[in-house]
Design a protein around this motif. Sequence first.
Motif, PDB file in Angstrom:
ATOM      1  N   LYS A   1      12.285   3.511  -4.834  1.00  0.00           N
ATOM      2  CA  LYS A   1      11.907   3.716  -3.325  1.00  0.00           C
ATOM      3  C   LYS A   1      11.671   5.121  -3.267  1.00  0.00           C
ATOM      4  N   LEU A   2      10.904   5.617  -2.159  1.00  0.00           N
ATOM      5  CA  LEU A   2      10.773   6.998  -1.563  1.00  0.00           C
ATOM      6  C   LEU A   2      12.206   7.571  -1.243  1.00  0.00           C
ATOM      7  N   GLN A   3      12.364   8.426  -2.024  1.00  0.00           N
ATOM      8  CA  GLN A   3      14.075   8.993  -1.891  1.00  0.00           C
ATOM      9  C   GLN A   3      13.523  10.550  -2.085  1.00  0.00           C
ATOM     10  N   GLN A   4      14.692  11.515  -1.603  1.00  0.00           N
ATOM     11  CA  GLN A   4      14.536  13.000  -1.770  1.00  0.00           C
ATOM     12  C   GLN A   4      14.364  13.376  -3.279  1.00  0.00           C
ATOM     13  N   ALA A   5      14.824  12.425  -4.289  1.00  0.00           N
ATOM     14  CA  ALA A   5      14.572  13.037  -5.573  1.00  0.00           C
ATOM     15  C   ALA A   5      13.217  12.956  -6.174  1.00  0.00           C
TER      16      ALA A   5
ATOM     17  N   LYS B   1       0.108   0.894   8.975  1.00  0.00           N
ATOM     18  CA  LYS B   1      -0.658  -0.207   8.030  1.00  0.00           C
ATOM     19  C   LYS B   1      -1.223  -1.301   8.822  1.00  0.00           C
ATOM     20  N   ASP B   2      -2.518  -1.661   8.307  1.00  0.00           N
ATOM     21  CA  ASP B   2      -3.425  -2.598   9.335  1.00  0.00           C
ATOM     22  C   ASP B   2      -3.192  -2.421  10.585  1.00  0.00           C
ATOM     23  N   GLY B   3      -3.262  -1.376  11.192  1.00  0.00           N
ATOM     24  CA  GLY B   3      -3.344  -0.798  12.771  1.00  0.00           C
ATOM     25  C   GLY B   3      -1.910  -0.821  13.316  1.00  0.00           C
TER      26      GLY B   3
ATOM     27  N   GLU C   1       9.812  -0.096   5.382  1.00  0.00           N
ATOM     28  CA  GLU C   1       8.665   0.255   4.982  1.00  0.00           C
ATOM     29  C   GLU C   1       8.212   1.360   4.174  1.00  0.00           C
ATOM     30  N   TYR C   2       8.501   2.593   5.101  1.00  0.00           N
ATOM     31  CA  TYR C   2       8.336   3.779   4.746  1.00  0.00           C
ATOM     32  C   TYR C   2       8.951   4.072   3.253  1.00  0.00           C
ATOM     33  N   TYR C   3      10.190   3.724   3.123  1.00  0.00           N
ATOM     34  CA  TYR C   3      11.034   3.806   1.972  1.00  0.00           C
ATOM     35  C   TYR C   3      10.411   2.939   0.791  1.00  0.00           C
ATOM     36  N   ASP C   4      10.080   1.663   0.898  1.00  0.00           N
ATOM     37  CA  ASP C   4       9.676   0.701   0.026  1.00  0.00           C
ATOM     38  C   ASP C   4       8.288   0.883  -0.591  1.00  0.00           C
ATOM     39  N   ASN C   5       7.393   1.322   0.226  1.00  0.00           N
ATOM     40  CA  ASN C   5       6.123   1.573   0.077  1.00  0.00           C
ATOM     41  C   ASN C   5       5.645   2.816  -0.886  1.00  0.00           C
ATOM     42  N   LEU C   6       6.350   3.013  -2.019  1.00  0.00           N
ATOM     43  CA  LEU C   6       5.961   4.081  -2.899  1.00  0.00           C
ATOM     44  C   LEU C   6       5.485   3.438  -4.252  1.00  0.00           C
ATOM     45  N   CYS C   7       4.237   3.999  -4.567  1.00  0.00           N
ATOM     46  CA  CYS C   7       3.803   3.377  -5.989  1.00  0.00           C
ATOM     47  C   CYS C   7       4.288   3.782  -7.039  1.00  0.00           C
TER      48      CYS C   7
ATOM     49  N   ARG D   1       0.774  -1.119   0.018  1.00  0.00           N
ATOM     50  CA  ARG D   1      -0.096   0.105   0.121  1.00  0.00           C
ATOM     51  C   ARG D   1       1.020   1.200   0.014  1.00  0.00           C
ATOM     52  N   CYS D   2       0.586   2.163  -1.013  1.00  0.00           N
ATOM     53  CA  CYS D   2       1.512   3.370  -1.072  1.00  0.00           C
ATOM     54  C   CYS D   2       1.535   4.368   0.217  1.00  0.00           C
ATOM     55  N   ILE D   3       2.672   4.699   0.579  1.00  0.00           N
ATOM     56  CA  ILE D   3       2.704   5.704   1.781  1.00  0.00           C
ATOM     57  C   ILE D   3       2.358   6.892   1.560  1.00  0.00           C
ATOM     58  N   LEU D   4       2.254   7.307   0.096  1.00  0.00           N
ATOM     59  CA  LEU D   4       1.699   8.809  -0.217  1.00  0.00           C
ATOM     60  C   LEU D   4       0.065   8.749  -0.387  1.00  0.00           C
ATOM     61  N   CYS D   5      -0.404   7.840  -1.228  1.00  0.00           N
ATOM     62  CA  CYS D   5      -1.798   7.909  -1.734  1.00  0.00           C
ATOM     63  C   CYS D   5      -2.756   6.728  -1.439  1.00  0.00           C
ATOM     64  N   GLY D   6      -2.011   5.843  -0.749  1.00  0.00           N
ATOM     65  CA  GLY D   6      -2.841   4.714  -0.097  1.00  0.00           C
ATOM     66  C   GLY D   6      -3.280   3.820  -1.044  1.00  0.00           C
ATOM     67  N   ARG D   7      -2.805   3.871  -2.367  1.00  0.00           N
ATOM     68  CA  ARG D   7      -3.293   2.908  -3.522  1.00  0.00           C
ATOM     69  C   ARG D   7      -2.427   1.516  -3.306  1.00  0.00           C
TER      70      ARG D   7
END
Length: 504
Positions: A138-142, A160-162, A169-175, A124-130
Amino acid sequence: MILEFNVYKDPWMDNGLENFFRILRNLDSCNVELTDTSIKLEVKNKEEFIKELAKSIIEKRQNLIVIEKNEKTGEIKEIKKDHLILQEEKKIGGKVAFKEDLYKPEKTAEIVSKIFDLKEGKSRCILCGRAFDRSVKKLQQANYPFVTKIASLSGVRSYKDGRVLSLKEYYDNLCPLCYLIGILEWTDDALVYRTFPGDKSFLFLPYFASLRELNDFKKSCVYSGILNNTARYSNIRTNPNSNDVENTPGEYSTLLCFYEKFIENAIDDTIANEWVVLQIPFGAVKNIKVDSINVEKGILGILRHIYENGENCNYIYKEIFSKMRFYSQNKNGVDWEITREIQERLSKFFLLDNFRAFTNCLLPRKGGYVSFIPETRQALEELLFVWRWRKMGVSKEKLDAIKSVGNIIAKISRNNASLLYKMDKVRTVEEFWSVLREIARKIPGMDEKDLKMVKPTALDELIQLVKSIVEENKDGWKEVRDLLVVYSSMYYAIDKMSKGGVEK
């Protein structure tokens, strides 16, 4: 294929979403609709869409680069803009090569194809929830400059899931779609930037609750012609017909200068008053700082009023603040470092509607003072009336008493500015009356030549004026105090300049 992108309530991603919309609306292979809270995309032909979008991204890539010519060798080479948090590879034939595959022209179409090869998955995307099956990056400054400040951002989903997400997981979960929107935002040609070589850059992100209003404002920024995105250190044009850019001294002066250009040249009335400003340092480690600036609608109204109705000036930064100089008696000339600091602080405190701090900028300092040419003095007086005096409901003529007493304070302070500083420091109405009594006691001891140049009866007029103001508003005396400080500082400078301290 039909996709919906909802507003993020995040300044980087919402500007990215709006930028993405302006890219999509020029493609024939899709239909795109903008609402206040979302973008709806219908891809008519996926193969054509990927081809068109890739071509458009390669064209937009030019906004990441400036072309510079070596004055000695005549060599022309590309340079990555200083405010970008994008990594480079070694230049090839003087051309910038980005590490980001999306910005490698030979790989752009391949990456776009991967991004739109969408499948629902367990992540599940950390930014949009998709929900999505695999990341492109991954989620990076770029792709998201706030990544180092993620814990403090309410817009980012930190669970995520409570359960709370781990750092990994922050950095991995970018759609893939949020990656694309985030990374493309660097190509946005509607943003203001200002770079100070070797120090830092400022990138100004306008913020609106409505995507439609954000789009209206940014379209005006582009179509008005006030931004020159081929320039390296500043992209605010001196005028729309010139490639020359403004040399503003800092963050707030840049914003004030931008507002003046926008009000003069934009057709649409939609104007941003909320901003998130990224301070991006030079060097390998980009630990960015973030400023939130909220400019009250009343201040924007003053800028517009001065532009449309000004008698002595039409621009506050251009015709007042940028013309002020700090004259150093030690250097026997202008101290440009202090001058630019004062210009920046005046811009800041005007935009933030902080008149108290504004007046403090104009006080004489040890070894020097803020000098005023006659045109600047008249323009400043007009600003003071429109900004401060008019809202008190007192006639313009009543200002004369304040100006006259300011002149008296300046003459008394010629060799010792302690009385001027004392007026600046008063905190209660009793202290205010006490300083006025001290002024009255000093008038008889003034030089005969000075006495002829002042109006001693103005002190009585001022006392009556303050009494009437305090009857309406018990704190109204503070406004008079601050105006006295401004006029005293102004007349102090005029007196010093007439005695030989002139701008060099």
